[in-house]
Design an enzyme around this catalytic site. Structure first.
Site, PDB file in Angstrom:
ATOM      1  N   TYR A  45     -10.962 -69.940  37.201  1.00  0.00           N
ATOM      2  CA  TYR A  45      -9.650 -69.311  37.061  1.00  0.00           C
ATOM      3  C   TYR A  45      -8.569 -70.335  37.396  1.00  0.00           C
ATOM      4  O   TYR A  45      -8.306 -70.624  38.571  1.00  0.00           O
ATOM      5  CB  TYR A  45      -9.521 -68.090  37.973  1.00  0.00           C
ATOM      6  CG  TYR A  45     -10.572 -67.019  37.742  1.00  0.00           C
ATOM      7  CD1 TYR A  45     -11.173 -66.857  36.491  1.00  0.00           C
ATOM      8  CD2 TYR A  45     -10.969 -66.176  38.778  1.00  0.00           C
ATOM      9  CE1 TYR A  45     -12.134 -65.879  36.291  1.00  0.00           C
ATOM     10  CE2 TYR A  45     -11.926 -65.192  38.572  1.00  0.00           C
ATOM     11  CZ  TYR A  45     -12.503 -65.056  37.331  1.00  0.00           C
ATOM     12  OH  TYR A  45     -13.465 -64.090  37.127  1.00  0.00           O
ATOM     13  N   HIS A 113     -22.419 -67.114  37.345  1.00  0.00           N
ATOM     14  CA  HIS A 113     -21.652 -66.678  36.185  1.00  0.00           C
ATOM     15  C   HIS A 113     -22.530 -66.655  34.935  1.00  0.00           C
ATOM     16  O   HIS A 113     -22.756 -67.675  34.304  1.00  0.00           O
ATOM     17  CB  HIS A 113     -20.484 -67.653  35.977  1.00  0.00           C
ATOM     18  CG  HIS A 113     -19.175 -66.975  35.725  1.00  0.00           C
ATOM     19  ND1 HIS A 113     -17.963 -67.548  36.044  1.00  0.00           N
ATOM     20  CD2 HIS A 113     -18.878 -65.784  35.191  1.00  0.00           C
ATOM     21  CE1 HIS A 113     -16.980 -66.722  35.707  1.00  0.00           C
ATOM     22  NE2 HIS A 113     -17.508 -65.656  35.189  1.00  0.00           N
TER      23      HIS A 113
END
Length: 264
Positions: A45, A113
């Site tokens: 992010y 992830h």
């Protein structure tokens, strides 16, 4: 770990210059005051900027009351470039960098992830066990959608899962969530409003350009969307879901989400 009904995602525009860092910090503080105890972020992010901002906020908060989550396996370089690395060395390097940005010795949950079966090998498991023993994280989680959630459940490594939970899931996605719940794994729900792009509206602030850009870049229309407060409530009604995550750049949206589940 004690999960709050809602979790706040320090993600999206919070990893970009579109939202000033002071605004992110103010929203995190307001979320804590409203009863939120789960905070999720990731190195992908904003090339780590979201983690840095959460780390700044943590300095002024009682860390013992919070559940702090980050991820490994995907990193970003700028707004567009992303690199995937679930090798043992890659994961350890990612985790160490995340802890440094967060300013903590360890996080409560480290999510991998979207790991594929060939990435979940003995060498990675050994490295993760060593990192956990060293205090880098308390619980290992799997963040995935579609087949990735089934792969994670097949591996049997994980103590927590993070996955989309909304009314538009197909039967295979629903079955995977049921499987996780039956295994007793806590589920952190994401994308609770659905996977269709948000309704278009003219930008009223710089932060509004972030979802607009995501909509333009989206390759599919998605299957449907409902109001965020409704999605959060529905997700919390699903067996196994312990916290429903959302992100926002607006205090009014934060307050309406808190009110929807009886927090304030």
């Amino acid at each position: 770990m004690k999960f709050s009904a809602l979790g706040f995602g320090v993600s999206g525009a919070h990893g970009t210059p579109l939202v000033p860092a002071l605004e992110t910090l103010a929203l995190i503080e307001a979320a804590v005051q409203g009863g939120v105890r789960v905070f999720d972020t990731a190195p992908s992010y904003g090339a780590g900027e979201a983690e840095r901002r959460l780390g700044l906020a943590l300095k002024a908060l009682d860390r013992s009351e919070l559940v702090v989550c980050t991820k490994a396996g995907l990193t970003s370089h700028g707004l567009a470039g992303r690199r995937r690395d679930l090798s043992p060395d890659g994961v350890e390097t990612s985790v160490r960098a995340s802890l440094n940005r967060l300013g903590v010795e360890g996080v409560d949950i480290l999510f991998l992830h979207g790991a594929a079966p060939h990435e979940l090998d003995a060498a990675l498991l050994a490295r993760l066990r060593a990192l956990k023993q060293a205090g880098a994280f308390r619980a290992l989680g799997a963040a995935g959608r579609g087949p990735a959630l089934d792969w994670a459940l097949d591996a049997g490594w994980f103590e927590v899962v993070m996955a989309p939970v909304h009314p538009f899931l197909d039967s295979a996605e629903t079955a995977a969530l049921d499987r996780a719940a039956q295994a007793g794994l806590p589920i952190l729900a994401i994308e609770t409003a659905g996977d269709a792009p948000p309704r278009w509206r003219a930008p009223r602030s710089l932060a509004d350009f972030y979802p607009l850009a995501k909509r333009v870049r989206s390759q599919g229309a998605g299957r449907g969307r409902i109001a965020v407060p409704d999605g959060l409530k529905l997700a919390l009604g699903r067996p196994g879901v312990v916290s429903a995550l959302f992100t926002t750049t607006r205090a009014a949206h934060l307050n309406s989400n808190l009110a929807s589940v009886g927090l304030s």
